[in-house]
Design a protein around this motif. Sequence first.
Motif, PDB file in Angstrom:
ATOM      1  N   VAL A   1       0.838  -1.193   0.000  1.00 43.45           N
ATOM      2  CA  VAL A   1       0.000   0.000   0.000  1.00 43.45           C
ATOM      3  C   VAL A   1       0.878   1.250   0.000  1.00 43.45           C
ATOM      4  O   VAL A   1       0.539   2.264  -0.615  1.00 43.45           O
ATOM      5  N   LEU A   2       2.014   1.173   0.675  1.00 46.08           N
ATOM      6  CA  LEU A   2       2.966   2.286   0.647  1.00 46.08           C
ATOM      7  C   LEU A   2       3.355   2.605  -0.791  1.00 46.08           C
ATOM      8  O   LEU A   2       3.368   3.773  -1.203  1.00 46.08           O
ATOM      9  N   GLN A   3       3.653   1.578  -1.573  1.00 46.22           N
ATOM     10  CA  GLN A   3       4.031   1.790  -2.967  1.00 46.22           C
ATOM     11  C   GLN A   3       2.864   2.353  -3.780  1.00 46.22           C
ATOM     12  O   GLN A   3       3.071   3.136  -4.712  1.00 46.22           O
ATOM     13  N   GLU A   4       1.636   1.964  -3.426  1.00 46.28           N
ATOM     14  CA  GLU A   4       0.462   2.532  -4.091  1.00 46.28           C
ATOM     15  C   GLU A   4       0.408   4.042  -3.889  1.00 46.28           C
ATOM     16  O   GLU A   4       0.146   4.811  -4.821  1.00 46.28           O
TER      17      GLU A   4
ATOM     18  N   VAL B   1       2.906   6.012  -3.019  1.00 49.38           N
ATOM     19  CA  VAL B   1       4.053   6.626  -3.690  1.00 49.38           C
ATOM     20  C   VAL B   1       3.743   6.836  -5.171  1.00 49.38           C
ATOM     21  O   VAL B   1       3.973   7.913  -5.737  1.00 49.38           O
ATOM     22  N   TYR B   2       3.188   5.821  -5.798  1.00 56.42           N
ATOM     23  CA  TYR B   2       2.831   5.922  -7.222  1.00 56.42           C
ATOM     24  C   TYR B   2       1.777   7.006  -7.424  1.00 56.42           C
ATOM     25  O   TYR B   2       1.863   7.805  -8.368  1.00 56.42           O
ATOM     26  N   ALA B   3       0.790   7.048  -6.530  1.00 54.24           N
ATOM     27  CA  ALA B   3      -0.268   8.051  -6.644  1.00 54.24           C
ATOM     28  C   ALA B   3       0.296   9.464  -6.560  1.00 54.24           C
ATOM     29  O   ALA B   3      -0.108  10.357  -7.310  1.00 54.24           O
ATOM     30  N   GLY B   4       1.247   9.665  -5.654  1.00 51.91           N
ATOM     31  CA  GLY B   4       1.844  10.989  -5.511  1.00 51.91           C
ATOM     32  C   GLY B   4       2.718  11.383  -6.681  1.00 51.91           C
ATOM     33  O   GLY B   4       2.831  12.562  -7.019  1.00 51.91           O
ATOM     34  N   GLN B   5       3.315  10.400  -7.342  1.00 53.78           N
ATOM     35  CA  GLN B   5       4.227  10.672  -8.452  1.00 53.78           C
ATOM     36  C   GLN B   5       3.523  10.755  -9.798  1.00 53.78           C
ATOM     37  O   GLN B   5       4.145  11.132 -10.790  1.00 53.78           O
TER      38      GLN B   5
ATOM     39  N   SER C   1       6.262  11.769  -1.540  1.00 52.58           N
ATOM     40  CA  SER C   1       5.251  11.231  -2.456  1.00 52.58           C
ATOM     41  C   SER C   1       4.016  10.749  -1.711  1.00 52.58           C
ATOM     42  O   SER C   1       2.883  10.944  -2.178  1.00 52.58           O
ATOM     43  N   VAL C   2       4.220  10.129  -0.557  1.00 53.62           N
ATOM     44  CA  VAL C   2       3.085   9.654   0.242  1.00 53.62           C
ATOM     45  C   VAL C   2       2.223  10.833   0.686  1.00 53.62           C
ATOM     46  O   VAL C   2       0.988  10.804   0.568  1.00 53.62           O
TER      47      VAL C   2
END
Length: 376
Positions: free
Chosen positions: A6-9, A11-15, A197-198
């Motif tokens: 979920v952390l990577q989700e 991060v991706y959302a912020g980027q 990013s988070v």
Amino acid sequence: MKNLEVLQELVYAGQHPEETIQKSLQESGKPGVGCFPLIVPEELVYAAGFLPVGLWGGISTFQQSNRYIQSFACSIMRANLELGMTGKYDGLKAVLIPSECDTLKCVCENFKVAVPKLPVIGITIPHNRTIQAAHQHLLEEFDYINAALEKVRTPDCKPLGMEDTFAIYEDWRKTAREFTDLVPDHLNTITPKIRHSVLKAAWFMDKKVYTEKLKAVNAALRDLPKEEFTGTRLVLTGIMLDAENVLDLLEELHVGVVDDLLCHESLQFRTLAREGGSARDKIAGRILDVKGVSPLYEPMKPRGDLLADVAQQRGAAGVLFCLLKFCDPEAFDQPLVQKDLERRGVPMLSIENDQLVESVGQLRTRIQGFLELRGL
């Protein structure tokens, strides 16, 4: 661990702001309303049945906006105007623009002419926030915003009560504060870019959905053992630090971000709500109580002491002042902040930046020199 996925989700959302916004609009079924920096009563937008979308720039090429805004305005405002003129905001129903600096005041009027198809809702923040009249003025501004949002409502809007909305936003703020409290114990996992990013993802997602994902990340971090971090712990301050190559540089130099006083990040959620009163009263009170935002009038300029307190609390070795290029309020604040930090024995390095940074060679030399001279 699943929750770190979920952390990577996030991060991706912020980027990937554009993709995240489109996904959020589709999944929520809500029409979007753009929210300009720095501080706006986002809860009013959410309660009216819209999805608030943070508009903080993000492009580096300006062709049309130069007709309406000078080239020495900050990159956030130039980018927002350019994106509006090129149709990137056409999917929104309106934009909220506060009057928190001279450039914002100009952009509010210029946007009406440059992007005529998109209604502009101007917000006047009281200059003197210490008197009772300021609170009443904000409540009257809230009435104006509600009336303006009513004019752009669509059948997709499903209004929510103010108390319920306030509870959702309070849950987000509490969860975000918990995340920033956990980060200093996991600086190898939560690098400067990941942390940024988070927190940035919150601008592009439904706050209720975002909060549930961030709670899962917090749970995963609490389950992990504390990490031994041998680098330099710093606190960031300024309007924003949204340049990916600068964040990568901090990681390269083994710098961990243990906290911030950035308008783009923790200054959105670190101010606690007042006790008592209605949800509207508390939303107004938070705007009146927020500290460390340079465009908001503060005669005693407390940011230096606030930063020193945060640095001491987090065990930080110093402060990185991220001076947004062409931001006059920040430029005026910078020497005062440095003086107060020197008085408190906290080292500070000021770097000029915006979202258009292409080369970090000089920054690398300056940050390396700052760290080496202080034995960090």
